[in-house]
Design an enzyme around this catalytic site. Structure first.
Site, PDB file in Angstrom:
ATOM      1  N   HIS A 155      -3.520  64.266 -17.787  1.00 34.60           N
ATOM      2  CA  HIS A 155      -4.473  64.845 -16.834  1.00 34.60           C
ATOM      3  C   HIS A 155      -5.807  65.216 -17.488  1.00 34.60           C
ATOM      4  O   HIS A 155      -6.845  64.642 -17.211  1.00 34.60           O
ATOM      5  CB  HIS A 155      -3.876  66.088 -16.176  1.00 34.60           C
ATOM      6  CG  HIS A 155      -2.643  65.831 -15.378  1.00 34.60           C
ATOM      7  ND1 HIS A 155      -2.645  65.024 -14.265  1.00 34.60           N
ATOM      8  CD2 HIS A 155      -1.363  66.263 -15.526  1.00 34.60           C
ATOM      9  CE1 HIS A 155      -1.421  64.970 -13.749  1.00 34.60           C
ATOM     10  NE2 HIS A 155      -0.631  65.713 -14.505  1.00 34.60           N
TER      11      HIS A 155
HETATM   12  C1  BDR Z   1      -3.180  70.294 -14.348  1.00 37.75           C
HETATM   13  O1  BDR Z   1      -2.249  71.372 -14.300  1.00 37.75           O
HETATM   14  C2  BDR Z   1      -1.924  71.791 -15.593  1.00 37.75           C
HETATM   15  O2  BDR Z   1      -0.562  71.958 -15.714  1.00 37.75           O
HETATM   16  C3  BDR Z   1      -2.427  70.734 -16.532  1.00 37.75           C
HETATM   17  O3  BDR Z   1      -2.838  71.304 -17.765  1.00 37.75           O
HETATM   18  C4  BDR Z   1      -3.569  70.099 -15.801  1.00 37.75           C
HETATM   19  O4  BDR Z   1      -4.765  70.785 -16.050  1.00 37.75           O
HETATM   20  C5  BDR Z   1      -2.528  69.066 -13.722  1.00 37.75           C
HETATM   21  O5  BDR Z   1      -2.239  69.302 -12.375  1.00 37.75           O
END
Ligand code: BDR
Ligand code: CA
Length: 312
Positions: free
Chosen positions: A241
């Site tokens: 992500h």
């Molecule tokens: C986002 O949520 C967090 O758990 C991760 O670091 C990322 O920023 C993904 O949905």
């Protein structure tokens, strides 16, 4: 000239991977990290993670400011430990940091840094948007001083990851996200639409481990927990992500995007935290967000590998 960036983050396994990418990339200059709750409700724990990551690669000179420990309006109900472990880094223990956060709160740190460098600073957000919203509440004119905002958050056409329609960073503080989307700056959004397209399998991650540096080994170690979590959700591999937001600055040509007005649902019974892209301009607002829609994930992973190889 590198793009000068402030990273607002909740580190976080994929946050750590993104911070390392930023530190290894000459296209960006990291001016500071601001820390927000998200992957844990303990913002001081997350700030120690930020400091420990910086120190590990010899960048203890970069300031870290601690921010909000909870959303603007409602209580924190996140379950980040399921994906990131109890310590936020897959339960891998880094050497305890020797440096401390700066005394200033994250919102003030953001304001002061941006006002001192008008038009120069890009805000990169990898967590809930609470710190940025607090800064906006103090200085609604903040966007005038900021170059642009690049976020990992939201899901326009892709399904959500904490509800059928909501992504975690936006869902953790929808009121803050709504303020940020409507503040009057140019936004680039790396939401689940694009981040779910970047997969790293164990063969690739093993390649990072085998580079022969401690950073590559660290990425391998912290991703053990993260990979297991994705397996438990039914995915063959982990998805990447937060690094997408950084890569969108470093190599915008790896991505496709659409320019659209985006807003956030804050009150829906089933849809709280949903990001809505007004594809057909039915709200009659000017577009403000470059929504990333596609990515060359092969080129992404190749460059990620090359950059991690440059670190200690
Ligand atoms: C986002 O949520 C967090 O758990 C991760 O670091 C990322 O920023 C993904 O949905
Ligand atoms: Ca994050």
């Amino acid at each position: 000239m590198p793009e000068r960036i402030l990273i607002d983050t909740d580190p976080g396994i994929d946050d750590a991977m993104a911070i390392l990418l930023a530190l290894a990339s000459p296209e960006v200059q990291v001016e500071g990290l601001t820390v927000v709750f998200g992957n844990s409700g303990d913002v001081n724990l997350l700030a120690r993670n930020a400091l420990a990551i910086l120190e590990l690669v010899g960048r203890g000179d970069i300031p870290v400011a601690v921010g909000s420990s909870h959303p603007l309006v409602r209580a924190y109900h996140g379950r980040g430990s399921i994906v990131h472990g109890d310590n936020g880094l897959g339960n891998v223990e880094l050497p305890p940091p020797t440096t401390l956060p700066v005394a200033q709160n994250a919102a003030h740190f953001i304001i002061d840094t941006c006002l001192a460098n008008p038009g120069e600073i890009t805000l990169v957000t990898l967590g809930p948007l609470t710190n940025i919203a607090l800064a906006l509440r103090i200085r609604p004119d903040l966007p005038r001083f900021v170059r642009r905002l690049v976020m990992m958050g939201g899901a326009i056409s892709a399904p959500g990851n904490v509800s059928p329609v909501a992504e975690a960073n936006v869902h953790n503080d929808p009121e803050a996200a709504r303020l940020v989307f409507n503040a009057g700056w140019e936004i680039t959004m790396a939401g689940l639409d694009v981040t779910m397209q970047v997969h790293m399998d164990d063969e690739y991650l093993g390649g990072l481990r085998d580079i022969g540096n401690q950073t590559g080994r660290l990425v391998w170690e912290i991703t053990r927990f993260y990979v297991a979590a994705y397996h438990s959700f039914g995915y063959a591999n982990m998805v990447v992500h937060d690094s997408c937001a950084l890569m969108a600055i470093i190599r915008p040509e790896f991505f496709t995007s659409k320019f659209v007005y985006v807003d956030v649902e804050t009150s829906g019974e089933l849809t709280r935290g949903q990001t809505i892209g007004d594809w057909r301009r039915q709200y009659r607002h000017e577009p403000q967000t470059h929504v990333l829609t596609g990515v060359d994930d092969i080129a992404f992973k190749q460059l990620y590998y090359e950059r991690i190889a440059t670190l200690p």
